[in-house]
Design a protein around this motif. Structure first.
Motif, PDB file in Angstrom:
ATOM      1  N   LEU A 126      -3.345  20.676  -0.958  1.00 51.33           N
ATOM      2  CA  LEU A 126      -2.785  19.381  -1.321  1.00 51.33           C
ATOM      3  C   LEU A 126      -2.335  18.631  -0.069  1.00 51.33           C
ATOM      4  O   LEU A 126      -1.870  19.242   0.893  1.00 51.33           O
ATOM      5  CB  LEU A 126      -1.612  19.555  -2.278  1.00 51.33           C
ATOM      6  CG  LEU A 126      -1.950  20.154  -3.648  1.00 51.33           C
ATOM      7  CD1 LEU A 126      -0.690  20.233  -4.503  1.00 51.33           C
ATOM      8  CD2 LEU A 126      -3.021  19.350  -4.347  1.00 51.33           C
ATOM      9  N   PRO A 127      -2.490  17.299  -0.089  1.00 51.33           N
ATOM     10  CA  PRO A 127      -2.062  16.528   1.081  1.00 51.33           C
ATOM     11  C   PRO A 127      -0.555  16.653   1.285  1.00 51.33           C
ATOM     12  O   PRO A 127       0.191  16.830   0.324  1.00 51.33           O
ATOM     13  CB  PRO A 127      -2.467  15.095   0.731  1.00 51.33           C
ATOM     14  CG  PRO A 127      -2.747  15.073  -0.723  1.00 51.33           C
ATOM     15  CD  PRO A 127      -3.023  16.467  -1.158  1.00 51.33           C
ATOM     16  N   PRO A 128      -0.100  16.560   2.535  1.00 53.29           N
ATOM     17  CA  PRO A 128       1.339  16.704   2.785  1.00 53.29           C
ATOM     18  C   PRO A 128       2.178  15.578   2.203  1.00 53.29           C
ATOM     19  O   PRO A 128       3.356  15.750   1.970  1.00 53.29           O
ATOM     20  CB  PRO A 128       1.440  16.723   4.311  1.00 53.29           C
ATOM     21  CG  PRO A 128       0.131  16.291   4.832  1.00 53.29           C
ATOM     22  CD  PRO A 128      -0.884  16.427   3.751  1.00 53.29           C
ATOM     23  N   SER A 129       1.563  14.431   1.939  1.00 56.32           N
ATOM     24  CA  SER A 129       2.288  13.292   1.371  1.00 56.32           C
ATOM     25  C   SER A 129       1.698  12.950   0.006  1.00 56.32           C
ATOM     26  O   SER A 129       0.492  13.048  -0.200  1.00 56.32           O
ATOM     27  CB  SER A 129       2.149  12.078   2.296  1.00 56.32           C
ATOM     28  OG  SER A 129       2.654  10.917   1.659  1.00 56.32           O
ATOM     29  N   THR A 130       2.560  12.526  -0.895  1.00 53.24           N
ATOM     30  CA  THR A 130       2.058  12.103  -2.209  1.00 53.24           C
ATOM     31  C   THR A 130       1.713  10.616  -2.230  1.00 53.24           C
ATOM     32  O   THR A 130       1.445  10.058  -3.293  1.00 53.24           O
ATOM     33  CB  THR A 130       3.085  12.411  -3.328  1.00 53.24           C
ATOM     34  OG1 THR A 130       4.310  11.771  -3.009  1.00 53.24           O
ATOM     35  CG2 THR A 130       3.265  13.905  -3.501  1.00 53.24           C
ATOM     36  N   VAL A 131       1.668   9.990  -1.064  1.00 49.97           N
ATOM     37  CA  VAL A 131       1.222   8.596  -0.982  1.00 49.97           C
ATOM     38  C   VAL A 131      -0.299   8.598  -1.137  1.00 49.97           C
ATOM     39  O   VAL A 131      -1.002   9.232  -0.354  1.00 49.97           O
ATOM     40  CB  VAL A 131       1.630   7.943   0.357  1.00 49.97           C
ATOM     41  CG1 VAL A 131       1.052   6.547   0.469  1.00 49.97           C
ATOM     42  CG2 VAL A 131       3.144   7.922   0.488  1.00 49.97           C
ATOM     43  N   PRO A 132      -0.839   7.917  -2.153  1.00 51.67           N
ATOM     44  CA  PRO A 132      -2.282   7.949  -2.389  1.00 51.67           C
ATOM     45  C   PRO A 132      -3.043   7.081  -1.382  1.00 51.67           C
ATOM     46  O   PRO A 132      -2.468   6.177  -0.772  1.00 51.67           O
ATOM     47  CB  PRO A 132      -2.419   7.365  -3.802  1.00 51.67           C
ATOM     48  CG  PRO A 132      -1.223   6.490  -3.957  1.00 51.67           C
ATOM     49  CD  PRO A 132      -0.121   7.124  -3.153  1.00 51.67           C
ATOM     50  N   PHE A 133      -4.350   7.363  -1.237  1.00 48.61           N
ATOM     51  CA  PHE A 133      -5.151   6.498  -0.368  1.00 48.61           C
ATOM     52  C   PHE A 133      -5.432   5.172  -1.052  1.00 48.61           C
ATOM     53  O   PHE A 133      -5.699   4.174  -0.392  1.00 48.61           O
ATOM     54  CB  PHE A 133      -6.445   7.164   0.112  1.00 48.61           C
ATOM     55  CG  PHE A 133      -7.515   7.351  -0.928  1.00 48.61           C
ATOM     56  CD1 PHE A 133      -8.360   6.309  -1.292  1.00 48.61           C
ATOM     57  CD2 PHE A 133      -7.713   8.589  -1.513  1.00 48.61           C
ATOM     58  CE1 PHE A 133      -9.366   6.493  -2.235  1.00 48.61           C
ATOM     59  CE2 PHE A 133      -8.717   8.781  -2.443  1.00 48.61           C
ATOM     60  CZ  PHE A 133      -9.538   7.734  -2.806  1.00 48.61           C
ATOM     61  N   SER A 134      -5.361   5.140  -2.373  1.00 47.30           N
ATOM     62  CA  SER A 134      -5.458   3.879  -3.112  1.00 47.30           C
ATOM     63  C   SER A 134      -4.884   4.068  -4.503  1.00 47.30           C
ATOM     64  O   SER A 134      -4.708   5.186  -4.978  1.00 47.30           O
ATOM     65  CB  SER A 134      -6.905   3.373  -3.196  1.00 47.30           C
ATOM     66  OG  SER A 134      -7.649   4.140  -4.104  1.00 47.30           O
ATOM     67  N   VAL A 135      -4.582   2.954  -5.127  1.00 47.57           N
ATOM     68  CA  VAL A 135      -4.141   2.931  -6.520  1.00 47.57           C
ATOM     69  C   VAL A 135      -5.167   2.101  -7.267  1.00 47.57           C
ATOM     70  O   VAL A 135      -5.488   0.990  -6.860  1.00 47.57           O
ATOM     71  CB  VAL A 135      -2.734   2.305  -6.665  1.00 47.57           C
ATOM     72  CG1 VAL A 135      -2.330   2.205  -8.131  1.00 47.57           C
ATOM     73  CG2 VAL A 135      -1.711   3.109  -5.871  1.00 47.57           C
ATOM     74  N   THR A 136      -5.700   2.665  -8.335  1.00 47.93           N
ATOM     75  CA  THR A 136      -6.748   1.996  -9.101  1.00 47.93           C
ATOM     76  C   THR A 136      -6.222   1.644 -10.473  1.00 47.93           C
ATOM     77  O   THR A 136      -5.606   2.480 -11.141  1.00 47.93           O
ATOM     78  CB  THR A 136      -7.973   2.928  -9.259  1.00 47.93           C
ATOM     79  OG1 THR A 136      -8.346   3.423  -7.985  1.00 47.93           O
ATOM     80  CG2 THR A 136      -9.133   2.198  -9.884  1.00 47.93           C
ATOM     81  N   GLU A 137      -6.475   0.413 -10.901  1.00 51.49           N
ATOM     82  CA  GLU A 137      -6.063  -0.020 -12.225  1.00 51.49           C
ATOM     83  C   GLU A 137      -7.308  -0.212 -13.085  1.00 51.49           C
ATOM     84  O   GLU A 137      -8.182  -1.010 -12.759  1.00 51.49           O
ATOM     85  CB  GLU A 137      -5.263  -1.317 -12.123  1.00 51.49           C
ATOM     86  CG  GLU A 137      -4.535  -1.653 -13.384  1.00 51.49           C
ATOM     87  CD  GLU A 137      -3.545  -2.794 -13.188  1.00 51.49           C
ATOM     88  OE1 GLU A 137      -2.665  -2.927 -14.038  1.00 51.49           O
ATOM     89  OE2 GLU A 137      -3.668  -3.548 -12.211  1.00 51.49           O
ATOM     90  N   TYR A 138      -7.380   0.563 -14.174  1.00 51.49           N
ATOM     91  CA  TYR A 138      -8.499   0.512 -15.112  1.00 51.49           C
ATOM     92  C   TYR A 138      -8.101  -0.288 -16.347  1.00 51.49           C
ATOM     93  O   TYR A 138      -6.969  -0.170 -16.820  1.00 51.49           O
ATOM     94  CB  TYR A 138      -8.884   1.927 -15.570  1.00 51.49           C
ATOM     95  CG  TYR A 138      -9.454   2.795 -14.477  1.00 51.49           C
ATOM     96  CD1 TYR A 138     -10.813   2.782 -14.203  1.00 51.49           C
ATOM     97  CD2 TYR A 138      -8.638   3.637 -13.725  1.00 51.49           C
ATOM     98  CE1 TYR A 138     -11.340   3.584 -13.203  1.00 51.49           C
ATOM     99  CE2 TYR A 138      -9.154   4.440 -12.731  1.00 51.49           C
ATOM    100  CZ  TYR A 138     -10.510   4.406 -12.483  1.00 51.49           C
ATOM    101  OH  TYR A 138     -11.027   5.202 -11.492  1.00 51.49           O
ATOM    102  N   PHE A 139      -9.040  -1.063 -16.858  1.00 50.68           N
ATOM    103  CA  PHE A 139      -8.826  -1.822 -18.083  1.00 50.68           C
ATOM    104  C   PHE A 139      -9.935  -1.491 -19.080  1.00 50.68           C
ATOM    105  O   PHE A 139     -11.037  -1.122 -18.685  1.00 50.68           O
ATOM    106  CB  PHE A 139      -8.825  -3.332 -17.801  1.00 50.68           C
ATOM    107  CG  PHE A 139      -7.611  -3.794 -17.064  1.00 50.68           C
ATOM    108  CD1 PHE A 139      -6.444  -4.102 -17.747  1.00 50.68           C
ATOM    109  CD2 PHE A 139      -7.622  -3.922 -15.681  1.00 50.68           C
ATOM    110  CE1 PHE A 139      -5.310  -4.519 -17.064  1.00 50.68           C
ATOM    111  CE2 PHE A 139      -6.488  -4.338 -14.997  1.00 50.68           C
ATOM    112  CZ  PHE A 139      -5.334  -4.632 -15.685  1.00 50.68           C
ATOM    113  N   PRO A 140      -9.654  -1.641 -20.382  1.00 53.69           N
ATOM    114  CA  PRO A 140     -10.683  -1.337 -21.379  1.00 53.69           C
ATOM    115  C   PRO A 140     -11.845  -2.335 -21.376  1.00 53.69           C
ATOM    116  O   PRO A 140     -12.893  -2.048 -21.916  1.00 53.69           O
ATOM    117  CB  PRO A 140      -9.951  -1.371 -22.716  1.00 53.69           C
ATOM    118  CG  PRO A 140      -8.566  -1.789 -22.453  1.00 53.69           C
ATOM    119  CD  PRO A 140      -8.371  -1.934 -20.987  1.00 53.69           C
TER     120      PRO A 140
END
Length: 180
Positions: free
Chosen positions: A94-108
């Motif tokens: 697991l990466p040492p930080s929980t900061v993601p490389f991106s945040v993705t928003e999905y819609f229906p």
């Protein structure tokens, strides 16, 4: 005042009807992981992509992905989904930080994000995770393919992803400095 209710043996889990109703009313939080192999210098040599059937039975490429449960940490959710999708001997780092490389928003439905999920509005935290052990796909995955970064970014492989998810491979590789 103490509660006399019986504790829920599976806190954080919803039955199918409750989950369907929650998905109709609330964004769901997910973690997604791009499994990679690294060379001795820490550079990505391979990207792990799952092959699984979708709701209509067609095969598509997928990333390790799943919901974050109520009262579950991001790390615990990542580890749980990596073990579920890649098997118990995958040995993810697991990466040492929980900061993601991106945040993705999905819609229906199609939206300005370019990411879709027919079931729900979802927000996914995306991570690159090095894997050192033996992987054997589990759950609904039929196969795990280790592809070079060039292969994973190829138009044929990208076309096998649904809902815009293939773009995450490019973002993940850019995040770890591949291709510079």
């Amino acid at each position: 005042m103490s509660s006399v209710r019986t504790p829920d043996p599976n806190p954080g889990w919803l039955n199918e009807d409750d989950l369907r109703e929650a998905r109709r009313r609330l964004p769901m939080v997910y973690v997604q992981a791009v499994p990679v192999h690294l060379d001795p210098l820490g550079c990505v040599t391979d990207v792990g992509l799952l092959l699984q059937p979708n709701a209509t039975g067609e095969l598509e490429r997928a990333l390790v992905s799943g919901r974050v449960l109520y009262r579950e940490t991001i790390r615990a959710a990542l580890l749980r989904h990596l073990e579920k999708d890649l098997g118990p001997l995958a040995m993810p780092q697991l990466p040492p930080s929980t900061v993601p490389f991106s945040v993705t928003e999905y819609f229906p439905h199609p939206s300005e994000t370019g990411y879709t999920d027919d079931r729900q509005h979802a927000v996914a935290l995306n991570y690159v995770v090095a894997v050192r052990g033996e992987c054997s796909p589990r759950a609904d995955a039929l196969q795990l393919s280790w592809l070079t970064p060039e292969e994973a970014l190829g138009t044929d492989v990208q076309a096998e992803f649904a809902g815009g998810r293939g773009r995450l491979i490019e973002q993940a590789l850019a995040h770890v400095g591949w291709g510079r």
